[in-house]
Structures are given as C-alpha cells and as structure tokens.
Design an enzyme around this catalytic site. Structure first.
Site, PDB file in Angstrom:
ATOM      1  N   ARG A 162       0.860  -1.181   0.000  1.00 55.45           N
ATOM      2  CA  ARG A 162       0.000   0.000   0.000  1.00 55.45           C
ATOM      3  C   ARG A 162       0.898   1.233   0.000  1.00 55.45           C
ATOM      4  O   ARG A 162       2.046   1.186   0.458  1.00 55.45           O
ATOM      5  CB  ARG A 162      -0.903   0.016   1.235  1.00 55.45           C
ATOM      6  CG  ARG A 162      -1.833  -1.191   1.353  1.00 55.45           C
ATOM      7  CD  ARG A 162      -2.642  -1.105   2.629  1.00 55.45           C
ATOM      8  NE  ARG A 162      -3.578  -2.220   2.790  1.00 55.45           N
ATOM      9  CZ  ARG A 162      -3.283  -3.363   3.427  1.00 55.45           C
ATOM     10  NH1 ARG A 162      -2.088  -3.510   3.973  1.00 55.45           N
ATOM     11  NH2 ARG A 162      -4.176  -4.326   3.526  1.00 55.45           N
ATOM     12  N   LYS A 191      -2.211  -2.112   7.841  1.00 61.41           N
ATOM     13  CA  LYS A 191      -3.389  -1.632   8.555  1.00 61.41           C
ATOM     14  C   LYS A 191      -3.485  -2.252   9.934  1.00 61.41           C
ATOM     15  O   LYS A 191      -3.124  -3.412  10.141  1.00 61.41           O
ATOM     16  CB  LYS A 191      -4.649  -1.976   7.760  1.00 61.41           C
ATOM     17  CG  LYS A 191      -4.840  -1.156   6.493  1.00 61.41           C
ATOM     18  CD  LYS A 191      -6.166  -1.521   5.838  1.00 61.41           C
ATOM     19  CE  LYS A 191      -6.447  -0.647   4.620  1.00 61.41           C
ATOM     20  NZ  LYS A 191      -7.746  -1.006   3.989  1.00 61.41           N
ATOM     21  N   HIS A 257      -2.498   2.085  -6.021  1.00 62.76           N
ATOM     22  CA  HIS A 257      -3.290   0.891  -5.730  1.00 62.76           C
ATOM     23  C   HIS A 257      -3.475   0.026  -6.979  1.00 62.76           C
ATOM     24  O   HIS A 257      -3.660  -1.187  -6.873  1.00 62.76           O
ATOM     25  CB  HIS A 257      -4.646   1.277  -5.147  1.00 62.76           C
ATOM     26  CG  HIS A 257      -5.120   0.328  -4.091  1.00 62.76           C
ATOM     27  ND1 HIS A 257      -4.569   0.265  -2.825  1.00 62.76           N
ATOM     28  CD2 HIS A 257      -6.073  -0.637  -4.113  1.00 62.76           C
ATOM     29  CE1 HIS A 257      -5.175  -0.676  -2.124  1.00 62.76           C
ATOM     30  NE2 HIS A 257      -6.091  -1.236  -2.892  1.00 62.76           N
ATOM     31  N   ARG A 260      -0.634  -2.209  -6.937  1.00 58.68           N
ATOM     32  CA  ARG A 260      -0.889  -3.279  -5.961  1.00 58.68           C
ATOM     33  C   ARG A 260      -1.785  -4.364  -6.582  1.00 58.68           C
ATOM     34  O   ARG A 260      -1.514  -5.551  -6.437  1.00 58.68           O
ATOM     35  CB  ARG A 260      -1.546  -2.671  -4.720  1.00 58.68           C
ATOM     36  CG  ARG A 260      -1.948  -3.666  -3.634  1.00 58.68           C
ATOM     37  CD  ARG A 260      -2.408  -2.869  -2.409  1.00 58.68           C
ATOM     38  NE  ARG A 260      -3.155  -3.668  -1.446  1.00 58.68           N
ATOM     39  CZ  ARG A 260      -2.597  -4.421  -0.497  1.00 58.68           C
ATOM     40  NH1 ARG A 260      -1.279  -4.491  -0.413  1.00 58.68           N
ATOM     41  NH2 ARG A 260      -3.342  -5.094   0.352  1.00 58.68           N
ATOM     42  N   HIS A 283      -3.905  -9.031   3.547  1.00 55.65           N
ATOM     43  CA  HIS A 283      -5.351  -9.031   3.769  1.00 55.65           C
ATOM     44  C   HIS A 283      -5.687  -9.860   5.006  1.00 55.65           C
ATOM     45  O   HIS A 283      -5.097 -10.923   5.229  1.00 55.65           O
ATOM     46  CB  HIS A 283      -6.089  -9.626   2.564  1.00 55.65           C
ATOM     47  CG  HIS A 283      -6.062  -8.754   1.355  1.00 55.65           C
ATOM     48  ND1 HIS A 283      -6.241  -9.229   0.078  1.00 55.65           N
ATOM     49  CD2 HIS A 283      -5.874  -7.407   1.225  1.00 55.65           C
ATOM     50  CE1 HIS A 283      -6.167  -8.222  -0.786  1.00 55.65           C
ATOM     51  NE2 HIS A 283      -5.942  -7.115  -0.100  1.00 55.65           N
ATOM     52  N   TYR A 292      -9.264 -11.243  -7.024  1.00 54.83           N
ATOM     53  CA  TYR A 292      -8.221 -11.392  -8.036  1.00 54.83           C
ATOM     54  C   TYR A 292      -8.347 -12.704  -8.794  1.00 54.83           C
ATOM     55  O   TYR A 292      -7.778 -12.847  -9.872  1.00 54.83           O
ATOM     56  CB  TYR A 292      -6.840 -11.306  -7.378  1.00 54.83           C
ATOM     57  CG  TYR A 292      -6.612  -9.992  -6.681  1.00 54.83           C
ATOM     58  CD1 TYR A 292      -6.552  -8.804  -7.396  1.00 54.83           C
ATOM     59  CD2 TYR A 292      -6.476  -9.921  -5.298  1.00 54.83           C
ATOM     60  CE1 TYR A 292      -6.358  -7.592  -6.761  1.00 54.83           C
ATOM     61  CE2 TYR A 292      -6.278  -8.709  -4.657  1.00 54.83           C
ATOM     62  CZ  TYR A 292      -6.224  -7.552  -5.390  1.00 54.83           C
ATOM     63  OH  TYR A 292      -6.042  -6.355  -4.765  1.00 54.83           O
TER      64      TYR A 292
END
Length: 331
Positions: A162, A191, A257, A260, A283, A292
C-alpha cells in the site's frame, strides 16, 4: 444546558479516547472519522442555526444526517461508497454515546437505523506485464533521481505494498544482503498495526542497496527530490507522471493501488495459490483476495474448458459392477 446534552464533549471523548485507546483503530481510520465530523458539524450548525460549540446531541437528528448524506452525493460529488463510509463513522459515534447514557439510547437507535446505500464495487484496474514493464522504463536511470524513482516503482510492484506502507518504510525494515541462501526481505507495517514480510527480487535488492547506502536505520527509504520522505500525495503524483509517459495507458487512471492490484493479478497468473497472495498483500480475510481470482479472462476460459459440453464422461463403474450391486441388495 447540561454537559451531557452538549455534542462537543462527547465528540472529544470519542475521537481522543474511544477510537484511540479503547478500539485502537488505525491512524487512517481515525483521520477518516475526524474528516467526517469536520464536514458534518458545520452542516448541522447551519441547519440548526446554532454555533458549532453550542450544538446539542439532539440537534444531530436522523433527518439532518440524511440531509448531510444527500449533500455529500449531490453537492460534493461523492460516491455511494464514500457516503457509506461517512455514515459508518456517524453510527460508531451514536453507538458510543448510546452505550454510555441510557437517556440517549432512543436517539442512538434512530441514527443507527439509517441504512447504507447499496453500491457496486468498482472494477479492479490492473496492468498487463507489458504495460508494467513500460511503466518501469519511464524513470531515467542515468540520473540519481531517476534511479530513486525506479527503486520506488519496482518496490511497489515487487511487494504489492500500500502507498502508506511504502512511505513508512525505514532502512531498518530491510533485510538485504542475506547470507546462507536466506531471502532478502522487507518488513511492511500495514493496517491496524499488523506487519508482514515480503521477499525481494534480486533486482529490487540491488537498487535498494544503492538507495540506502550511508543512511541510518531510522531514515526513510524513499525520499523526494527535496530530500524529505515521500508523502502519499507525492507517490500518487509520481505514479501519474510515469503513466502519462506510456501511450498505451492514455485515458486510464493509474494509481499506486493499481500497481498493488497488478502485483496480485500477476501472482494469480503465475499459479500462486490465493492464500499465499492473501498473506503477501496483508489481507485479513481471504474473501478480500478472492476478487483477483475472478478478473482474468484466461483463468475463466480454463474454468469453462473443464466443464465443456460434449466431452466424454467417465464410465460409471459402480453401475457395471454387478457383484457389488448384488452385494448391496443382499444387505
């Protein structure tokens, strides 16, 4: 007016104590909550015809919240996803108040009853290998600045980081020049305070060594032309400049992004299992990564071929095993 009825003290406790100490939300989430109320309070102040510092909890009615959400979409041009994000912050605030003052439970219920608006997720944008290679060829590696920009772009593609993870990367987060066959690694701080390690390609390791030579462990890895750490905005502008130099990308919006997403899609095409990609991207839930597995037409064509009509079916050997059928009937 009693202090419990004034909105300001509640909001200060919510933003400085609850979401920081009690819930330990990520810094970007806290900024999002702050921005929500920076927009909401002046709007409610105009509707209630009161100064912001004199607003009461009762002034934040469900009607005013609905008008604010409509204002975001019609006047500010925000998407339904942004509208729902702002609503989530307001709901969290109402839940915080309602859980601490029984007299305001009914008010809390009215606010939390406001429904989110259904929104379709935007299509996942990504680059083909040729387009990504064209992006990597845009920095002028004959110059020191060009080599630094190439290092940043290659790192984003290698790790799928990110933009916040790239801007927060420090020299001490890199484990390069490993011996005994160990992988070169980058530790990314994602995150919610979660960290993960991503292996680095030999080319990425080579350009990063050149980038960090002579720097201290606390120094940022990626710095701007002014010598200061890259900001999120700076990385966005840099990616836009690179994309503008690639004719094949004319008219497309290319962001960090998208890089990414490109990393994830290329991993899928290389046959990497989805759970490994989940860990690679950081994730929490594999359901986030599953998008994806659905975006490449090659994968879909292969799936269709597996169930093509007209292919010979395997023989039903259990039907032809007369002895087995007689055995079953005899039981």
């Amino acid at each position: 007016m009693p202090d419990l009825a004034i909105l300001g003290p509640w909001l200060r406790r919510f933003l400085t104590e609850h979401i920081v100490t009690e819930r330990n939300l990520a810094r970007n989430t806290r900024k999002s909550y702050r921005d929500t109320f920076s927009l909401l309070l002046p709007f409610v102040s105009r509707k209630a015809r009161k100064p912001v510092d004199r607003l009461a909890v009762s002034d934040l009615t469900s009607g005013h919240v609905l008008q604010f959400l409509a204002h975001l979409e019609t006047d500010r041009g925000c998407s339904a996803r942004t509208r729902n994000q702002r609503l989530a912050a307001i709901r969290a605030f109402a839940r915080f108040i309602g859980s601490r003052d029984p007299a305001l439970v009914e008010w809390c219920g009215h606010i939390r009853a406001i429904a989110s608006k259904r929104s379709m997720p935007p299509p996942v944008g990504w680059l083909t290998r040729a387009e990504m290679e064209a992006m990597l060829a845009t920095p002028d590696r004959k110059t020191r600045r060009g080599r630094s920009e190439y290092a940043l772009l290659l790192f984003l593609y290698n790790t799928g980081a990110r933009v916040s993870e790239a801007t927060q990367l420090r020299v001490r987060d890199l484990q390069i020049g490993s011996q005994n066959g160990a992988h070169d690694l980058a530790t990314l701080h994602g995150k919610g305070g979660r960290t993960r390690q991503c292996p680095l390609w030999p080319e990425t390791e080579r350009v990063l060594v050149d980038e960090i030579t002579g720097r201290a462990g606390e120094d940022a890895v990626f710095v701007s032309r002014l010598g200061t750490p890259f900001t999120r905005f700076g990385v966005h502008r840099f990616i836009e400049r690179c994309a503008a130099k690639v004719p094949e990308l004319a008219g497309r919006t290319i962001t960090p992004h998208v890089i990414r997403h490109t990393t994830a899609c290329h991993l899928v095409l290389a046959g990497v299992d989805i759970n490994t990609i989940r860990a690679w991207l950081g994730h929490v839930s594999i359901s986030t990564t599953n998008i994806y597995a659905e975006i490449d037409l090659t994968l879909k064509a292969n799936a269709v071929a597996l169930c093509e009509v007209g292919q010979p079916r395997p023989a039903r050997s259990w039907k032809e095993d007369k002895d087995l059928m007689a055995f079953l009937k005899a039981l």
